[in-house]
Design a protein around this motif. Sequence first.
Motif, PDB file in Angstrom:
ATOM      1  N   ALA A 160       0.862  -1.181   0.000  1.00 43.99           N
ATOM      2  CA  ALA A 160       0.000   0.000   0.000  1.00 43.99           C
ATOM      3  C   ALA A 160       0.902   1.235   0.000  1.00 43.99           C
ATOM      4  CB  ALA A 160      -0.902  -0.031   1.226  1.00 43.99           C
ATOM      5  N   MET A 161       0.327   2.429   0.139  1.00 44.43           N
ATOM      6  CA  MET A 161       1.149   3.634   0.147  1.00 44.43           C
ATOM      7  C   MET A 161       2.182   3.554   1.261  1.00 44.43           C
ATOM      8  SD  MET A 161       0.030   7.647   0.263  1.00 44.43           S
ATOM      9  CE  MET A 161       0.306   8.031   1.980  1.00 44.43           C
ATOM     10  N   VAL A 162       3.451   3.771   0.903  1.00 48.89           N
ATOM     11  CA  VAL A 162       4.556   3.566   1.844  1.00 48.89           C
ATOM     12  C   VAL A 162       4.909   4.882   2.536  1.00 48.89           C
ATOM     13  CG1 VAL A 162       6.931   2.761   2.094  1.00 48.89           C
ATOM     14  CG2 VAL A 162       5.430   1.709   0.378  1.00 48.89           C
ATOM     15  N   TYR A 163       5.051   4.830   3.850  1.00 49.19           N
ATOM     16  CA  TYR A 163       5.449   6.006   4.612  1.00 49.19           C
ATOM     17  C   TYR A 163       6.718   5.713   5.404  1.00 49.19           C
ATOM     18  CZ  TYR A 163       3.017   3.592   8.482  1.00 49.19           C
ATOM     19  OH  TYR A 163       2.600   2.672   9.424  1.00 49.19           O
ATOM     20  N   GLY A 164       7.341   6.763   5.882  1.00 54.61           N
ATOM     21  CA  GLY A 164       8.547   6.637   6.683  1.00 54.61           C
ATOM     22  C   GLY A 164       9.359   7.916   6.599  1.00 54.61           C
ATOM     23  N   PRO A 165      10.334   8.094   7.480  1.00 50.82           N
ATOM     24  CA  PRO A 165      11.154   9.319   7.458  1.00 50.82           C
ATOM     25  C   PRO A 165      11.868   9.492   6.127  1.00 50.82           C
ATOM     26  CG  PRO A 165      11.512   8.061   9.478  1.00 50.82           C
ATOM     27  CD  PRO A 165      10.706   7.176   8.582  1.00 50.82           C
ATOM     28  N   GLY A 166      11.766  10.690   5.580  1.00 50.65           N
ATOM     29  CA  GLY A 166      12.462  10.993   4.336  1.00 50.65           C
ATOM     30  C   GLY A 166      11.688  10.715   3.076  1.00 50.65           C
ATOM     31  N   ASN A 167      10.440  10.249   3.195  1.00 46.76           N
ATOM     32  CA  ASN A 167       9.656   9.967   1.994  1.00 46.76           C
ATOM     33  C   ASN A 167       9.030  11.259   1.463  1.00 46.76           C
ATOM     34  OD1 ASN A 167       8.124   8.937  -0.056  1.00 46.76           O
ATOM     35  ND2 ASN A 167       6.853   7.621   1.216  1.00 46.76           N
ATOM     36  N   PRO A 168       9.348  11.653   0.220  1.00 47.67           N
ATOM     37  CA  PRO A 168       8.830  12.916  -0.318  1.00 47.67           C
ATOM     38  C   PRO A 168       7.471  12.791  -0.997  1.00 47.67           C
ATOM     39  CG  PRO A 168      10.358  11.950  -1.859  1.00 47.67           C
ATOM     40  CD  PRO A 168      10.298  11.003  -0.676  1.00 47.67           C
ATOM     41  N   GLY A 169       6.729  11.731  -0.746  1.00 49.00           N
ATOM     42  CA  GLY A 169       5.482  11.469  -1.445  1.00 49.00           C
ATOM     43  C   GLY A 169       4.320  12.318  -0.971  1.00 49.00           C
ATOM     44  N   HIS A 190     -15.559   9.700   6.445  1.00 45.09           N
ATOM     45  CA  HIS A 190     -15.179   8.422   7.043  1.00 45.09           C
ATOM     46  C   HIS A 190     -14.690   7.442   5.973  1.00 45.09           C
ATOM     47  CE1 HIS A 190     -16.726   9.888  10.827  1.00 45.09           C
ATOM     48  NE2 HIS A 190     -17.879  10.186  10.237  1.00 45.09           N
ATOM     49  N   ASN A 191     -13.691   7.869   5.209  1.00 43.65           N
ATOM     50  CA  ASN A 191     -13.093   6.965   4.238  1.00 43.65           C
ATOM     51  C   ASN A 191     -12.076   6.055   4.923  1.00 43.65           C
ATOM     52  OD1 ASN A 191     -11.381   9.182   4.726  1.00 43.65           O
ATOM     53  ND2 ASN A 191     -10.356   8.943   2.757  1.00 43.65           N
ATOM     54  N   GLN A 192     -11.613   5.034   4.224  1.00 43.31           N
ATOM     55  CA  GLN A 192     -10.645   4.090   4.764  1.00 43.31           C
ATOM     56  C   GLN A 192      -9.465   3.973   3.811  1.00 43.31           C
ATOM     57  OE1 GLN A 192     -13.211   0.522   5.316  1.00 43.31           O
ATOM     58  NE2 GLN A 192     -12.536   0.595   7.434  1.00 43.31           N
ATOM     59  N   ARG A 193      -8.263   4.140   4.339  1.00 43.07           N
ATOM     60  CA  ARG A 193      -7.063   4.014   3.516  1.00 43.07           C
ATOM     61  C   ARG A 193      -6.041   3.141   4.238  1.00 43.07           C
ATOM     62  NH1 ARG A 193      -7.465   7.016  -0.846  1.00 43.07           N
ATOM     63  NH2 ARG A 193      -5.377   6.341  -1.434  1.00 43.07           N
ATOM     64  N   SER A 194      -5.352   2.315   3.462  1.00 47.63           N
ATOM     65  CA  SER A 194      -4.300   1.459   4.000  1.00 47.63           C
ATOM     66  C   SER A 194      -2.936   2.019   3.620  1.00 47.63           C
ATOM     67  CB  SER A 194      -4.419   0.036   3.439  1.00 47.63           C
ATOM     68  OG  SER A 194      -5.591  -0.596   3.893  1.00 47.63           O
ATOM     69  N   MET A 195      -1.985   1.869   4.529  1.00 47.03           N
ATOM     70  CA  MET A 195      -0.625   2.334   4.313  1.00 47.03           C
ATOM     71  C   MET A 195       0.330   1.333   4.942  1.00 47.03           C
ATOM     72  SD  MET A 195      -1.436   6.336   5.272  1.00 47.03           S
ATOM     73  CE  MET A 195       0.108   7.018   4.687  1.00 47.03           C
ATOM     74  N   SER A 285     -11.810   5.815  -0.602  1.00 48.92           N
ATOM     75  CA  SER A 285     -11.318   4.699   0.200  1.00 48.92           C
ATOM     76  C   SER A 285     -10.453   3.786  -0.660  1.00 48.92           C
ATOM     77  CB  SER A 285     -12.486   3.894   0.780  1.00 48.92           C
ATOM     78  OG  SER A 285     -13.173   4.636   1.770  1.00 48.92           O
ATOM     79  N   ALA A 286      -9.401   3.270  -0.061  1.00 47.70           N
ATOM     80  CA  ALA A 286      -8.530   2.295  -0.714  1.00 47.70           C
ATOM     81  C   ALA A 286      -7.954   1.426   0.398  1.00 47.70           C
ATOM     82  CB  ALA A 286      -7.435   2.988  -1.507  1.00 47.70           C
ATOM     83  N   ALA A 287      -8.743   0.459   0.841  1.00 48.95           N
ATOM     84  CA  ALA A 287      -8.385  -0.359   1.998  1.00 48.95           C
ATOM     85  C   ALA A 287      -8.055  -1.784   1.560  1.00 48.95           C
ATOM     86  CB  ALA A 287      -9.529  -0.379   3.000  1.00 48.95           C
ATOM     87  N   TYR A 288      -6.989  -2.330   2.112  1.00 44.68           N
ATOM     88  CA  TYR A 288      -6.496  -3.644   1.701  1.00 44.68           C
ATOM     89  C   TYR A 288      -6.140  -4.481   2.921  1.00 44.68           C
ATOM     90  CZ  TYR A 288      -5.950  -0.982  -2.602  1.00 44.68           C
ATOM     91  OH  TYR A 288      -6.174  -0.168  -3.691  1.00 44.68           O
ATOM     92  N   SER A 289      -6.164  -5.794   2.744  1.00 44.77           N
ATOM     93  CA  SER A 289      -5.806  -6.725   3.805  1.00 44.77           C
ATOM     94  C   SER A 289      -4.461  -7.383   3.512  1.00 44.77           C
ATOM     95  CB  SER A 289      -6.873  -7.819   3.928  1.00 44.77           C
ATOM     96  OG  SER A 289      -6.421  -8.877   4.757  1.00 44.77           O
ATOM     97  N   SER A 290      -3.596  -7.445   4.511  1.00 47.18           N
ATOM     98  CA  SER A 290      -2.337  -8.177   4.382  1.00 47.18           C
ATOM     99  C   SER A 290      -2.402  -9.481   5.168  1.00 47.18           C
ATOM    100  CB  SER A 290      -1.166  -7.313   4.867  1.00 47.18           C
ATOM    101  OG  SER A 290      -1.380  -6.880   6.200  1.00 47.18           O
ATOM    102  N   GLY A 291      -3.601 -10.009   5.330  1.00 47.15           N
ATOM    103  CA  GLY A 291      -3.780 -11.254   6.072  1.00 47.15           C
ATOM    104  C   GLY A 291      -3.047 -12.434   5.460  1.00 47.15           C
ATOM    105  N   LYS A 292      -2.959 -12.483   4.121  1.00 50.97           N
ATOM    106  CA  LYS A 292      -2.322 -13.632   3.468  1.00 50.97           C
ATOM    107  C   LYS A 292      -0.843 -13.731   3.818  1.00 50.97           C
ATOM    108  CE  LYS A 292      -1.330 -15.600  -1.097  1.00 50.97           C
ATOM    109  NZ  LYS A 292      -1.447 -15.425  -2.558  1.00 50.97           N
TER     110      LYS A 292
END
Length: 320
Positions: A160-169, A190-195, A285-292
């Motif tokens: 999903a959208m990647v975050y972290g220190p130094g990310n210019p996105g 009340h949207n849902q977003r995964s990151m 909304s763009a929500a995803y599962s990483s259950g697999k």
Amino acid sequence: MKYLVTGASGFIGRFLCANLRKKGLFVRALLRQEATGPWHDLVVGDLASGSLSPDCLSGVDTVFHLAGKAHALSENSADESGYQQLNVAGTNRLLDAAVRAQVKRFVFFSSVKAMGEWGEGVQDETSQRPPETPYGRSKREAETLVLNSTIPHVTILRPAMVYGPGNPGNLGRMIAAMDRGYFPPFPRIHNQRSMVHVEDVVQAAWLAAENPRAHRQVYIVTDGQTCSTRQIYQWICQALDKPIPAWTIPLPILQGLARIGDGIGAVRGKRFLFDSDALAKLTGSAAYSSGKIQRELGFTPQWTLDQALTAIVQSCTRNG
């Protein structure tokens, strides 16, 4: 054993190379031009044009393929040629070279944009929604090439959208705008977003390379949390040590401003910073599962956005 990382100078690539080196592994970077970074040696080559040295994969056991053309905020057309040239044809060239070099493992960094982005509910790898953008379509085509390769172990990651220190996105731009007072109080939608945090993406990549069960599998990677744009807005206010405004800007006003941005973009032939597409990303909304990947590979995310925001904000404001 040697590990080749394409796109090593990018945000995820640098974290991945540094992590591999910490494990005591030999890291080779494949880049289009000379650069310094957390790798042992560097090979200059261009996947888009096919200018790869014959020995760039010599002795390489595992390839982590991150290089690609990403979605550009300023793009205003549906031209797919640039995405096809690097994301599809470039991946195909790298796969051919990897087969000739007898590479054993190949981990391809795709994206959740290789599947449908918008809709209600949480999507997983069984989703049949087709990609909606030129970037997403190119990633989906490249995935097919990887899965059909004769390399002994291939795996697809869809972060999903990647975050972290130094990310210019996009998150970095939102933080910078809020820090300067340019981002209005966002409405309670009340949207849902995964990151997902960059360090967790690196963890997922290592598990995908090391676990035989990952062969020919596709894995979505998230931090396990969904949050609304309003929640993100409030967390950023807290990390910036700014009060959360008691008022919000009504959605119809934002929609009107977005239409003005559409007009500006049409006149100048280049997307304006705020238009209907940008608003859709903020409100949709763009929500995803990483259950697999959690079930099959033991992936356990170590970060959530609210935990990471203080360090991210410090990085953005320091560099801004």
